[in-house]
Design an enzyme around this catalytic site. Structure first.
Site, PDB file in Angstrom:
ATOM      1  N   TYR A  58       0.502  -0.589  -0.340  1.00 34.10           N
ATOM      2  CA  TYR A  58       0.134  -0.006  -0.161  1.00 34.10           C
ATOM      3  C   TYR A  58       1.023   0.837  -0.222  1.00 34.10           C
ATOM      4  O   TYR A  58       1.458   1.373   1.083  1.00 34.10           O
ATOM      5  CB  TYR A  58      -0.799   0.059   1.214  1.00 34.10           C
ATOM      6  CG  TYR A  58      -2.106  -1.173   0.963  1.00 34.10           C
ATOM      7  CD1 TYR A  58      -2.520  -2.123   0.448  1.00 34.10           C
ATOM      8  CD2 TYR A  58      -2.509  -1.204   2.567  1.00 34.10           C
ATOM      9  CE1 TYR A  58      -3.187  -3.313   0.367  1.00 34.10           C
ATOM     10  CE2 TYR A  58      -3.052  -2.127   2.641  1.00 34.10           C
ATOM     11  CZ  TYR A  58      -3.618  -2.798   1.505  1.00 34.10           C
ATOM     12  OH  TYR A  58      -5.092  -3.921   1.788  1.00 34.10           O
ATOM     13  N   HIS A 124      -0.199 -12.165   1.162  1.00 35.75           N
ATOM     14  CA  HIS A 124      -1.268 -11.428   0.209  1.00 35.75           C
ATOM     15  C   HIS A 124      -1.938 -11.761  -0.749  1.00 35.75           C
ATOM     16  O   HIS A 124      -2.864 -11.886  -1.033  1.00 35.75           O
ATOM     17  CB  HIS A 124      -0.480  -9.964  -0.238  1.00 35.75           C
ATOM     18  CG  HIS A 124      -1.755  -8.824   0.298  1.00 35.75           C
ATOM     19  ND1 HIS A 124      -1.194  -7.128   0.259  1.00 35.75           N
ATOM     20  CD2 HIS A 124      -2.799  -8.573  -0.662  1.00 35.75           C
ATOM     21  CE1 HIS A 124      -2.007  -6.567  -0.557  1.00 35.75           C
ATOM     22  NE2 HIS A 124      -2.728  -7.528  -0.238  1.00 35.75           N
ATOM     23  N   PRO A 219     -16.253  -5.290   3.750  1.00 38.79           N
ATOM     24  CA  PRO A 219     -17.507  -5.247   4.686  1.00 38.79           C
ATOM     25  C   PRO A 219     -18.183  -3.823   3.633  1.00 38.79           C
ATOM     26  O   PRO A 219     -19.382  -4.255   4.079  1.00 38.79           O
ATOM     27  CB  PRO A 219     -17.395  -5.252   6.077  1.00 38.79           C
ATOM     28  CG  PRO A 219     -16.189  -4.548   6.080  1.00 38.79           C
ATOM     29  CD  PRO A 219     -15.164  -4.296   4.837  1.00 38.79           C
ATOM     30  N   LEU A 220     -18.284  -2.776   3.831  1.00 40.58           N
ATOM     31  CA  LEU A 220     -19.393  -2.016   3.361  1.00 40.58           C
ATOM     32  C   LEU A 220     -19.008  -1.737   1.371  1.00 40.58           C
ATOM     33  O   LEU A 220     -20.023  -1.023   0.908  1.00 40.58           O
ATOM     34  CB  LEU A 220     -18.736  -0.523   3.776  1.00 40.58           C
ATOM     35  CG  LEU A 220     -18.294  -0.143   5.583  1.00 40.58           C
ATOM     36  CD1 LEU A 220     -17.475   1.142   5.556  1.00 40.58           C
ATOM     37  CD2 LEU A 220     -19.954  -0.271   5.859  1.00 40.58           C
ATOM     38  N   GLY A 221     -18.725  -2.441   0.551  1.00 42.53           N
ATOM     39  CA  GLY A 221     -18.701  -2.600  -0.662  1.00 42.53           C
ATOM     40  C   GLY A 221     -17.548  -1.229  -0.933  1.00 42.53           C
ATOM     41  O   GLY A 221     -18.479  -0.480  -2.573  1.00 42.53           O
TER      42      GLY A 221
END
Length: 332
Positions: A58, A124, A219-221
């Site tokens: 990242y 990963h 989890p929040l798309g």
């Protein structure tokens, strides 16, 4: 707060973690603010969201450096998860799993994170040129050396490695069976949300049967389930959603009934409850070993996500969410 042991590390259960990727990678670069991201990470720890999930790729590297500034002050309060196995090229990512590289990458992550031990070190992606047992064995050596407390595996996509007619996550399950023979798997990370529930029937049973933790990514798309994105508004070119088949204007419009359903459930719990909190509460309801890891880079969203841990969905709520139409994408 209840704790769950992963290897030698204790992870809060019933809480929401913090996915740190948006702070420096993957989403709109023009909206990144280092100081705001630092405040968001500190706020997460203040609220008991002790899982801070990052990766060396990242940035690359800048995300770990940012978290290192937080951990320098508050290492004892955090459960630190980072990843190895991906290298960032100019236009693509390349898997790298050679043992020597894994050892060097771990030492570099430790320096950037300003810590002497990583609570959860995740693979990963497996390197197709290196037997996954060799990569995992090198990671296990890091546990024995005291540099890492537990090992985790990030799942390939639900359809990745899937033979014709085979089950979802077939490739990941094969990898899990192989590495489990080398050293115990402490956690699995995979996408799990109201609009991507495939892991419920594939990976979660494997984890539950072995006492393995499950980190629910996205989890929040990718923000869609918060109800704050407008179809057709578009994304900056460096935002991964600009190329995601569910984020075309047409598909975002087609999937609005999912957000509408989350809004209906939220309304039953009070004016302050949001669709995103319902989406996170749904993930938390899937089992005691499941920890949602939503990405966030602003204090406001961190606080809203943390509050989802106090939301208890009823059987009626869960049934209504289960009845929502499946998500569509431009691949459909």
């Amino acid at each position: 707060m209840e704790r769950r042991t992963i290897g030698a590390a204790a992870l809060a259960v019933g809480a929401v973690g913090l996915g740190c990727m948006p702070m420096s990678w993957g989403y709109s670069g023009s909206r990144r603010r280092g100081d705001e991201s630092l405040r968001a990470a500190h706020r997460a720890l203040d609220l008991g969201c002790d899982l801070l999930d990052t990766a060396d790729v990242y940035g690359p590297f800048t995300n770990e450096l940012l978290l290192g500034r937080v951990l320098k002050e508050r290492r004892s309060e955090a459960f630190v998860s980072t990843k190895v196995g991906l290298l960032a090229g100019e236009q693509h990512l390349v898997a790298s799993g050679r043992p020597g590289y894994v050892r060097r990458a771990c030492d570099a992550s430790l320096r950037r994170l300003r810590t002497d031990v990583i609570d959860l070190y995740q693979l990963h992606r497996a390197d197709p040129e290196v037997p996954v047992e060799e990569t995992w064995g090198a990671m296990a050596d890091l546990v024995r050396a005291g540099k890492v407390r537990a090992l985790g595996l990030c799942a390939v996509g639900a359809r990745g490695g899937r033979r014709a007619g085979g089950p979802m996550y077939e490739g990941t399950l094969r990898q899990l069976r192989r590495v489990q023979q080398v050293f115990p798997v402490g956690a699995v990370q995979a996408e799990l949300s109201v609009w991507s529930p495939e892991a419920l029937h594939a990976l979660l049973p494997w984890c539950a049967a072995r006492g393995v933790g499950f980190l629910a990514a996205m989890p929040l798309g990718n923000g869609f389930l918060t109800g704050t994105l407008t179809p057709g508004e578009g994304f900056e070119p460096d935002d991964m959603r600009a190329r995601h088949p569910r984020f075309t204007a047409e598909m975002m419009a087609a999937n609005q009934p999912i957000v509408a359903g989350l809004r209906r459930v939220a309304a039953r719990h009070g004016d302050e409850v949001t669709p995103g909190q319902v989406a996170l509460a749904w993930v938390l309801a899937q089992g005691p070993g499941v920890v949602p890891v939503p990405g966030a880079k602003h204090e406001r969203w961190v606080a809203e996500n943390a509050a989802a841990a106090r939301l208890r969905l009823t059987e009626r709520d869960l049934a209504e969410v289960a009845s929502l139409p499946p998500a569509r994408g431009s691949w459909d």
